[in-house]
Every structure is written in C-alpha cells, then in structure tokens.
Design an enzyme around this catalytic site. Structure first.
Site: not given
Length: 357
Positions: A45, A69-70, A131, A166, A187, A261
């Site tokens: 996480k 989105n919050a 972010c 990422k 990476i 998913t």
C-alpha cells in the site's frame, strides 16, 4: 516446460505477475488464508511521509468534465509502516517486496524512500509520480517530464536500492519515460487505461489515458532508439485481465506485469463501481457486518490461488507453443504477435505485422 522466472535489478522473481499497490494491503492480511509466498513479490500500500487518514466518503464523484477524486492517500505514515506493518509482513513473507511511495514535493519522496531503503524486506522503492505537485501548480509529477525526472534524481541520490517510477499511460508517455530513465530510474512501471480502482466510473476507466499496449510499445521503442533500453526494466499494468494479456505485454517489451482488477474479479467482485460507498453488495469493500458475511473468505482465497496457478500454467503452455522456453526469450519478441482489426498506424506503433503477413 519453460521457466517463468524474471530478474528485476538483480532480484529473481518466480514469475512475472505482481499484485499492484493498493490491491494487496501490506500482504500479511492474507497470510492466514493461504501461503502468500506463492507470489513472486507484490507492491504494498502507498506510503507517505506523514500519516494520512484520507477524506470522508464519498471520495469519488462524476461531473460534466470527468471525475473528481478525493481519496486522500489513506495510510499510517512511514514511521508506523516501518515499526508495525513491515515486522508483521516479515513473519509470513520471506521475499523482498516493493514499497510504493507517494508525496507532495520532491523532498517528501526523497525522505520517505530514504527511510524505507534501510529496511531489509524492501527490495525496490516504487515512486508513484501521479501525486499532485503542490509547489508546481497542482499538476501531477508524472505529467511533466521535467518534474518526473527531478523526483527520480532526488530519490536515486537518497537510496541504494533499485527505484521503480510509476507513471500513467498518457499521450507523451515515451518522452516522460525517456527522461525518467536518463535520470537514473532502474524500472519504469506504466499504468494503462481500463485499470484504476474498482470504484472508477466506467466512462473514466475506459477513456482516460491510452491503451497499455500502445504505451508499452512506444516506450520500449523510444528507449531502444536512444540506446538505453538495457539500462531499465519495464512493468506493465492496466487491462491485464488474462494470461494471454501477460504474454502479449511481455512480447511488446515488458519485463513483468501488475494485476489488480483480475484478482478482484476472482474474489467475487461484479464491478458495480460503488466501492467508495461502503455498501458493496458482495461484501468486499464494506465494513458492515450484514454485508461482509456475504463474502466467503475461504472460497475467495481458493479462487485467487487458482487464478495465479492457472495463469502460470497457461503462460508456460503459450510459450511452449511458440517454441520459447523462458520469459527472457519472449521479452520484446514482437515476431510472435500479429494484429487483427487494427489500423496501419496502430500496427506501426506496436511494431507488429497484420495477421496473415
């Protein structure tokens, strides 16, 4: 049968399928259900410098221009992750893990990564540059090649372990990836559309970003043209729903794949897109006792293990049908792919021929 082992920056994984950050908690939560060491690794996480309690629900809302989105990056903060979460994980998982890190400034990223870099169980630092840059107008670091490169350099200067950066699969993803690679990333993880959270509205999930296949092929080709492809590994995520998707992604240049998913569906999710309400009809994303009891934990865990086991067998079978005996031999081997129903431009970007050619 062929070998599914892959090497990510000197660390050997049993297979190329990795549960993405946010889909597997801190890992130990699942240890009582099955032996999580059947995984090669996973990304835990997202962690920030300070504790974040997240925002009150509802956390996601559709609007005329798209989606607000919050979520708030809920997590206990790096201090508690180190003192409480990692010791619990170490007791049940005996392999290196990926530490996902979020931040709101370059200094935040560098500090949190430096702290986690000292932990024995952490094998890689995964920097999530989606972010918002609060010191640069609020746009995410990952949409600006210069901002993404600045974060990468700062983190690389602060740590010794391999760094994963990422990014989202956007229109200029190849340029962003090039800047990140030249800044020292070990990476690059690319997240395509049709990924996201289980709560993501369908019209947002299916239209924001670009397909992972096109993004992956564009990045792989750009890095090859610049002569730096061998300096960096690639991980693909978003729309990886089957073992065939894994094989296609690796043939397009990926070293490994994230899933999210697919595991949720195996658990029993019906993609109702209401996770954020706390009223999941299937008992997965809710704390209400009357709803939680609808989820058969034993059956769900059995199906998750079956998913990973079946994918391993299927990937080996497909590789055998191609005459390939290792993931390394499949990586970037686009001769094994053919396109159906694609435009000439799409075939050109993917670097593959049409079926029948």
């Amino acid at each position: 049968m062929g070998s599914l082992s892959v090497n990510l920056c000197g660390i050997e994984l049993d297979n190329p399928v990795i549960p993405a950050s946010g889909t597997f908690g801190y890992g130990y939560e699942f240890a009582e259900l099955y032996d999580i060491n059947c995984l090669g690794t996973f990304s835990f996480k997202g962690t920030t410098k300070e504790p974040r309690f997240g925002n009150p629900t509802p956390r996601i809302a559709e609007c005329t221009g798209g989606m607000i989105n919050a979520v708030g990056l809920q997590n206990p903060g790096v201090d508690k992750v180190i003192s409480e979460e990692l010791p619990k994980l170490k007791a049940c998982f005996h392999k290196p893990v990926m530490a996902n890190v979020s931040g709101f400034s370059v200094a935040d990223y560098a500090y949190t990564c430096e702290r986690l870099d000292k932990e024995e169980q952490v094998g890689w630092l995964e920097v999530n540059v989606s972010c918002p840059n609060v010191h640069g107008g609020g746009m995410s670091f990952g949409t600006d090649p210069k901002a993404a490169a600045a974060v990468t350099r700062a983190v690389k200067d602060a740590v010794k372990k391999p760094v994963i950066v990422k990014i989202a699969a956007v229109h200029n993803v190849a340029a962003i990836a090039s800047g990140i690679a030249r800044s020292g990333a070990d990476i690059i993880a690319i997240d395509g559309f049709r990924g996201g959270t289980g709560a993501a509205p369908t019209r947002i999930r299916d239209n924001v970003g670009i397909p992972i296949e096109l993004a992956l092929a564009a990045v792989d080709q750009r890095l090859r043209e610049e002569g730096i492809r061998n300096h960096v590994s690639l991980i693909a995520g978003g729309s990886i729903r089957s073992s065939a998707d894994v094989v296609k992604a690796i043939a397009l240049g990926a070293d490994a794949c994230y899933i999210g998913t697919a595991a949720l569906l195996a658990l029993g999710c019906h993609l109702c897109r209401s996770c954020q309400t706390g009223l999941c009809n299937w008992g997965i994303t809710t704390q209400r006792p009357e709803l939680v009891k609808r989820l058969d934990i034993d059956e769900g865990s059995r199906r998750l293990v079956n998913l990973m086991t079946a994918w391993r067998h299927e990937i080996k079978e497909m590789m055998g049908g191609m005459g390939i005996n290792s993931v390394e031999a499949l990586r970037g081997n686009r001769l094994m792919l053919r396109g159906i129903g694609l435009t000439d431009r799409e075939l050109h970007i993917l670097g593959i021929s049409h079926a029948g050619e």
